[in-house]
Design a protein around this motif. Structure first.
Motif, PDB file in Angstrom:
ATOM      1  N   LEU A  36     145.279  -6.222 -48.104  1.00  0.00           N
ATOM      2  CA  LEU A  36     146.605  -6.966 -48.810  1.00  0.00           C
ATOM      3  C   LEU A  36     146.404  -6.509 -50.290  1.00  0.00           C
ATOM      4  N   GLY A  37     145.530  -5.850 -51.150  1.00  0.00           N
ATOM      5  CA  GLY A  37     146.455  -5.599 -52.038  1.00  0.00           C
ATOM      6  C   GLY A  37     147.109  -4.616 -52.387  1.00  0.00           C
ATOM      7  N   ARG A  38     147.538  -3.482 -51.620  1.00  0.00           N
ATOM      8  CA  ARG A  38     149.225  -3.408 -51.272  1.00  0.00           C
ATOM      9  C   ARG A  38     150.150  -4.410 -51.150  1.00  0.00           C
ATOM     10  N   ARG A  39     149.820  -5.201 -50.215  1.00  0.00           N
ATOM     11  CA  ARG A  39     151.146  -5.895 -49.528  1.00  0.00           C
ATOM     12  C   ARG A  39     150.902  -7.699 -51.208  1.00  0.00           C
ATOM     13  N   ILE A  40     149.708  -7.661 -51.610  1.00  0.00           N
ATOM     14  CA  ILE A  40     150.381  -8.961 -53.018  1.00  0.00           C
ATOM     15  C   ILE A  40     151.391  -8.177 -54.031  1.00  0.00           C
TER      16      ILE A  40
END
Length: 151
Positions: free
Chosen positions: A83-87
């Protein structure tokens, strides 16, 4: 001071005092860099739970032709899922769409400098002892893929 001006130290956030400092600084900077350079357009990439309530995400804003990431948080229960990467990728895509040169942020040594390095960010400065026994790292990434240049 002979003209009646004086200094005060205050703990409370006075909106008028903040506006006087911010507006004066923006006017000074704009006179040297051109209109629009310091317009602060917000950017949020929000992580929401199944019911639609916000539980994390990214808060940033345009700042001097770059995206400044002020806050990025993923709840511990949601970590390890990309999720951090996607955000961050969503924020970078929006920064590109806005015509910004890159992204910059700060993170503490105990937070996520390794994550940002894996995302292509370069440490451009470190403040040791902030907080005590740790360090604050300033990282940046150009969105055109060019290397960061020393000033």
């Amino acid at each position: 001071m002979s003209d009646g001006t004086h200094l005060t130290v205050e703990d409370a956030a006075d909106p008028a005092a903040r506006a006087a400092v911010l507006d004066g600084l923006i006017a000074f900077n704009t006179a040297r860099t051109g209109p629009g350079t310091f317009d602060a357009q917000p950017l949020l990439v929000v992580l929401r739970d199944a019911g639609g309530a916000p539980i994390g995400g990214l808060v940033g804003r345009n700042r001097a032709g770059w995206l400044y990431v002020e806050l990025l948080h993923i709840p511990e229960s949601q970590r390890g899922r990309g999720l951090g990467r996607r955000i961050l990728e969503r924020a970078e895509a929006e920064a590109r769409a806005r015509g910004l040169a890159g992204v910059w942020l700060e993170t503490y040594a105990f937070q996520a400098p390794g994550f940002y390095a894996r995302m292509g960010y370069t440490t451009v400065g470190t403040l040791p002892g902030c907080p005590p026994g740790q360090a604050c790292h300033f990282l940046a990434k150009r969105l055109d893929g060019a290397p960061l240049e020393a000033p």
